[in-house]
Design a protein around this motif. Structure first.
Motif, PDB file in Angstrom:
ATOM      1  N   TRP A  52       3.756  19.625   5.789  1.00  0.00           N
ATOM      2  CA  TRP A  52       4.580  18.788   4.913  1.00  0.00           C
ATOM      3  C   TRP A  52       4.164  17.321   5.030  1.00  0.00           C
ATOM      4  O   TRP A  52       4.038  16.617   4.015  1.00  0.00           O
ATOM      5  N   GLU A  53       3.958  16.840   6.248  1.00  0.00           N
ATOM      6  CA  GLU A  53       3.624  15.426   6.420  1.00  0.00           C
ATOM      7  C   GLU A  53       2.266  15.099   5.802  1.00  0.00           C
ATOM      8  O   GLU A  53       2.060  13.993   5.293  1.00  0.00           O
ATOM      9  N   LYS A  54       1.359  16.044   5.811  1.00  0.00           N
ATOM     10  CA  LYS A  54       0.085  15.837   5.116  1.00  0.00           C
ATOM     11  C   LYS A  54       0.327  15.692   3.615  1.00  0.00           C
ATOM     12  O   LYS A  54      -0.234  14.810   2.960  1.00  0.00           O
ATOM     13  N   ARG A  55       1.170  16.572   3.070  1.00  0.00           N
ATOM     14  CA  ARG A  55       1.513  16.477   1.647  1.00  0.00           C
ATOM     15  C   ARG A  55       2.285  15.186   1.365  1.00  0.00           C
ATOM     16  O   ARG A  55       2.054  14.520   0.356  1.00  0.00           O
ATOM     17  N   ALA A  56       3.204  14.833   2.253  1.00  0.00           N
ATOM     18  CA  ALA A  56       4.007  13.622   2.072  1.00  0.00           C
ATOM     19  C   ALA A  56       3.124  12.381   2.008  1.00  0.00           C
ATOM     20  O   ALA A  56       3.354  11.477   1.192  1.00  0.00           O
ATOM     21  N   ASP A  57       2.109  12.327   2.860  1.00  0.00           N
ATOM     22  CA  ASP A  57       1.183  11.180   2.837  1.00  0.00           C
ATOM     23  C   ASP A  57       0.463  11.092   1.498  1.00  0.00           C
ATOM     24  O   ASP A  57       0.256   9.999   0.959  1.00  0.00           O
ATOM     25  N   GLN A  58       0.070  12.240   0.967  1.00  0.00           N
ATOM     26  CA  GLN A  58      -0.613  12.260  -0.333  1.00  0.00           C
ATOM     27  C   GLN A  58       0.325  11.779  -1.443  1.00  0.00           C
ATOM     28  O   GLN A  58      -0.082  11.002  -2.323  1.00  0.00           O
ATOM     29  N   ILE A  59       1.588  12.206  -1.404  1.00  0.00           N
ATOM     30  CA  ILE A  59       2.557  11.783  -2.411  1.00  0.00           C
ATOM     31  C   ILE A  59       2.813  10.284  -2.310  1.00  0.00           C
ATOM     32  O   ILE A  59       2.852   9.573  -3.326  1.00  0.00           O
ATOM     33  N   LYS A  60       2.971   9.790  -1.099  1.00  0.00           N
ATOM     34  CA  LYS A  60       3.216   8.357  -0.900  1.00  0.00           C
ATOM     35  C   LYS A  60       2.048   7.530  -1.411  1.00  0.00           C
ATOM     36  O   LYS A  60       2.238   6.522  -2.104  1.00  0.00           O
ATOM     37  N   GLN A  61       0.834   7.947  -1.085  1.00  0.00           N
ATOM     38  CA  GLN A  61      -0.336   7.227  -1.591  1.00  0.00           C
ATOM     39  C   GLN A  61      -0.428   7.306  -3.105  1.00  0.00           C
ATOM     40  O   GLN A  61      -0.841   6.350  -3.769  1.00  0.00           O
ATOM     41  N   GLY A  62      -0.014   8.445  -3.664  1.00  0.00           N
ATOM     42  CA  GLY A  62      -0.016   8.579  -5.114  1.00  0.00           C
ATOM     43  C   GLY A  62       0.908   7.579  -5.786  1.00  0.00           C
ATOM     44  O   GLY A  62       0.595   7.043  -6.856  1.00  0.00           O
ATOM     45  N   ILE A  63       2.049   7.317  -5.156  1.00  0.00           N
ATOM     46  CA  ILE A  63       2.981   6.315  -5.687  1.00  0.00           C
ATOM     47  C   ILE A  63       2.358   4.926  -5.614  1.00  0.00           C
ATOM     48  O   ILE A  63       2.334   4.175  -6.598  1.00  0.00           O
ATOM     49  N   ILE A  64       1.852   4.582  -4.454  1.00  0.00           N
ATOM     50  CA  ILE A  64       1.307   3.240  -4.222  1.00  0.00           C
ATOM     51  C   ILE A  64       0.115   2.970  -5.126  1.00  0.00           C
ATOM     52  O   ILE A  64       0.006   1.897  -5.747  1.00  0.00           O
ATOM     53  N   GLU A  65      -0.789   3.952  -5.223  1.00  0.00           N
ATOM     54  CA  GLU A  65      -1.975   3.759  -6.059  1.00  0.00           C
ATOM     55  C   GLU A  65      -1.636   3.854  -7.546  1.00  0.00           C
ATOM     56  O   GLU A  65      -2.176   3.108  -8.357  1.00  0.00           O
ATOM     57  N   GLY A  66      -0.721   4.755  -7.898  1.00  0.00           N
ATOM     58  CA  GLY A  66      -0.371   4.942  -9.298  1.00  0.00           C
ATOM     59  C   GLY A  66       0.278   3.717  -9.912  1.00  0.00           C
ATOM     60  O   GLY A  66       0.056   3.409 -11.085  1.00  0.00           O
ATOM     61  N   MET A  67       1.087   3.012  -9.128  1.00  0.00           N
ATOM     62  CA  MET A  67       1.719   1.799  -9.660  1.00  0.00           C
ATOM     63  C   MET A  67       0.872   0.551  -9.405  1.00  0.00           C
ATOM     64  O   MET A  67       1.267  -0.555  -9.763  1.00  0.00           O
ATOM     65  N   GLN A  68      -0.301   0.737  -8.784  1.00  0.00           N
ATOM     66  CA  GLN A  68      -1.237  -0.360  -8.510  1.00  0.00           C
ATOM     67  C   GLN A  68      -0.575  -1.472  -7.689  1.00  0.00           C
ATOM     68  O   GLN A  68      -0.698  -2.664  -7.986  1.00  0.00           O
ATOM     69  N   LEU A  69       0.112  -1.054  -6.641  1.00  0.00           N
ATOM     70  CA  LEU A  69       0.831  -1.994  -5.794  1.00  0.00           C
ATOM     71  C   LEU A  69      -0.089  -3.014  -5.146  1.00  0.00           C
ATOM     72  O   LEU A  69       0.325  -4.140  -4.841  1.00  0.00           O
ATOM     73  N   SER A  70      -1.357  -2.656  -4.967  1.00  0.00           N
ATOM     74  CA  SER A  70      -2.304  -3.580  -4.324  1.00  0.00           C
ATOM     75  C   SER A  70      -2.563  -4.829  -5.159  1.00  0.00           C
ATOM     76  O   SER A  70      -3.102  -5.816  -4.640  1.00  0.00           O
ATOM     77  N   LYS A  71      -2.193  -4.816  -6.428  1.00  0.00           N
ATOM     78  CA  LYS A  71      -2.400  -5.996  -7.273  1.00  0.00           C
ATOM     79  C   LYS A  71      -1.368  -7.095  -7.026  1.00  0.00           C
ATOM     80  O   LYS A  71      -1.549  -8.220  -7.500  1.00  0.00           O
ATOM     81  N   MET A  72      -0.317  -6.764  -6.304  1.00  0.00           N
ATOM     82  CA  MET A  72       0.706  -7.771  -6.053  1.00  0.00           C
ATOM     83  C   MET A  72       0.244  -8.740  -4.978  1.00  0.00           C
ATOM     84  O   MET A  72      -0.461  -8.359  -4.036  1.00  0.00           O
ATOM     85  N   PRO A  73       0.611 -10.006  -5.101  1.00  0.00           N
ATOM     86  CA  PRO A  73       0.130 -11.019  -4.160  1.00  0.00           C
ATOM     87  C   PRO A  73       0.710 -10.840  -2.769  1.00  0.00           C
ATOM     88  O   PRO A  73       1.861 -10.421  -2.608  1.00  0.00           O
ATOM     89  N   GLU A  74      -0.084 -11.133  -1.763  1.00  0.00           N
ATOM     90  CA  GLU A  74       0.395 -11.106  -0.384  1.00  0.00           C
ATOM     91  C   GLU A  74       1.315 -12.297  -0.174  1.00  0.00           C
ATOM     92  O   GLU A  74       0.939 -13.451  -0.393  1.00  0.00           O
ATOM     93  N   LEU A  75       2.541 -12.034   0.253  1.00  0.00           N
ATOM     94  CA  LEU A  75       3.521 -13.096   0.445  1.00  0.00           C
ATOM     95  C   LEU A  75       4.164 -12.947   1.813  1.00  0.00           C
ATOM     96  O   LEU A  75       4.411 -11.847   2.283  1.00  0.00           O
ATOM     97  N   SER A  76       4.460 -14.063   2.429  1.00  0.00           N
ATOM     98  CA  SER A  76       5.192 -14.069   3.691  1.00  0.00           C
ATOM     99  C   SER A  76       6.335 -15.061   3.533  1.00  0.00           C
ATOM    100  O   SER A  76       6.133 -16.277   3.563  1.00  0.00           O
ATOM    101  N   GLY A  77       7.530 -14.513   3.325  1.00  0.00           N
ATOM    102  CA  GLY A  77       8.648 -15.412   3.072  1.00  0.00           C
ATOM    103  C   GLY A  77       8.540 -16.020   1.692  1.00  0.00           C
ATOM    104  O   GLY A  77       8.329 -15.334   0.697  1.00  0.00           O
TER     105      GLY A  77
END
Length: 387
Positions: A52-77
């Motif tokens: 399950w955890e192997k599948r869960a990791d794949q699903i989580k990455q699918g969310i992050i990559e599918g919404m292109q979360l990496s395009k958001m700027p790195e912010l601290s505060g």
């Protein structure tokens, strides 16, 4: 509900704009019969916690990559919080707030706080669904106030395109990304506050607010308790571009649905609320048993709860709210005894405020000068180039 239908239709039109329709799973993507079969197929792909955890990791990455979360700027505060107009009520206070989600883009909402003098409080994120008046509607104000009087600091915030969040339209193709990022920034902000206990953070919302709740919970372990209301469905993927307008459910290597996304909460406490008049009507037979199997793998069945209202409809009404009050009180260590009770919780101490008193920006308090305004301006800033 009429507003919801209009947004669904608008979202479907917007799919082609973003050019990712081949991988999108929108609206009633499967029939109820098809979803039943698919849930059995999903279960055949894992048989213990490790698989399950192997599948869960794949699903989580699918969310992050599918919404292109990496395009958001790195912010601290750098929240540049604007807080005004404190109103002291019966056991709680309300303030109008905006924080910067990223440079030039603001999250608007209200902060509800308990009036006790404790140093640290649990916190709750309260996103809303596709209803008129959004965060300012009566049921949203009531639950936020009740949670505050119970001891939580509550941030009720606008969907993009709703309330005061008018820098972009709600049907902007990256609405799902923006709303998830806004939720993450609200979480960042709450944790940064010296009066918040960052080990006791919850989230709850209904309909589209339920989607926001289970998506943030899936990708951010700082959410410790989650209660998505009338939204977790095996066959319905969310009808709006803000829920399924980016390919978070399917890629070249995987297929999932909102049931498995909600299950990523495990082993943290999760409550499902369902009813008999929408796409959650099968939850007792389909969605809940599947998620329970996940929790069994963690020996955490006692942290999963499900309440079904077969005679009720699609809302966050009194019966649904009071179920969540008890759930959050238990897991966030809130004091439910501060709420009057007589054969049920009494919410009549809450003062439902008019819209004008909950707005942060007006003629006397204009919006910040650095605003990014319009879909193209925001998408270009984030590297989507308005396409």
């Amino acid at each position: 509900m009429q507003l919801f239908i209009r947004i669904v239709l608008t979202a479907c039109f917007s799919i082609g704009v973003f050019g990712q329709d081949a991988m999108l799973c929108m609206g009633h993507y499967w029939t109820e019969d098809e979803a039943n079969v698919m849930m059995k197929r999903f279960k055949s792909e894992w048989d213990d916690l490790s698989s399950w955890e192997k599948r869960a990791d794949q699903i989580k990455q699918g969310i992050i990559e599918g919404m292109q979360l990496s395009k958001m700027p790195e912010l601290s505060g750098n929240f540049n919080a604007i807080i005004r107009d404190k109103k002291v009520m019966d056991g709680y206070s309300v303030e109008n707030i905006a924080i910067e989600s990223f440079p030039g883009f603001y999250i608007t909402g209200n902060i509800y706080r308990p009036t006790d003098q404790k140093d640290k409080h649990p916190a709750l994120l309260c996103p809303h669904g596709h209803w008129e008046n959004g965060r300012m509607r009566e049921d949203m104000q009531i639950r936020s106030a009740v949670f505050a009087r119970m001891g939580a600091i509550v941030f009720a915030y606008d969907m993009v395109g709703f309330g005061e969040s008018k820098q972009v339209d709600h049907d902007i193709p990256i609405a799902l990304l923006l709303q998830t990022w806004n939720s993450k920034r609200v979480l960042d902000y709450l944790i940064s506050r010296p009066d918040v206990d960052n080990t006791r953070i919850g989230i709850t919302g209904a309909s589209g607010g339920g989607t926001q709740s289970f998506i943030l919970t899936a990708i951010d372990d700082r959410i410790k308790v989650s209660a998505p209301v009338v939204q977790v469905s095996a066959h319905f993927f969310g009808g709006c571009v803000c829920e399924s307008g980016m390919p978070i459910h399917r890629s070249e290597g995987h297929q999932t649905n909102n049931v498995e996304i909600a299950a990523l909460c495990a082993p943290r406490p999760l409550m499902l609320i369902s009813d008999g008049a929408d796409w959650t009507r099968n939850t007792p037979q389909i969605e809940y048993p599947y998620i329970r199997k996940v929790y069994e793998g963690y020996q955490a069945e006692h942290k999963l709860e499900h309440v079904h209202f077969p005679t009720e409809q699609h809302d966050y009404g009194y019966s649904k709210r009071t179920a969540v009050y008890n759930f959050m009180a238990h897991h966030l260590k809130l004091n439910s005894k501060t709420i009057p009770y007589d054969k049920g919780y009494k919410e009549d101490f809450v003062t439902v405020l008019p819209r004008e008193e909950l707005l942060l920006f007006n003629s006397k308090n204009p919006r910040p000068e650095n605003l990014l305004q319009g879909n193209d301006a925001v998408m270009t800033y984030l590297g989507f180039n308005g396409n």
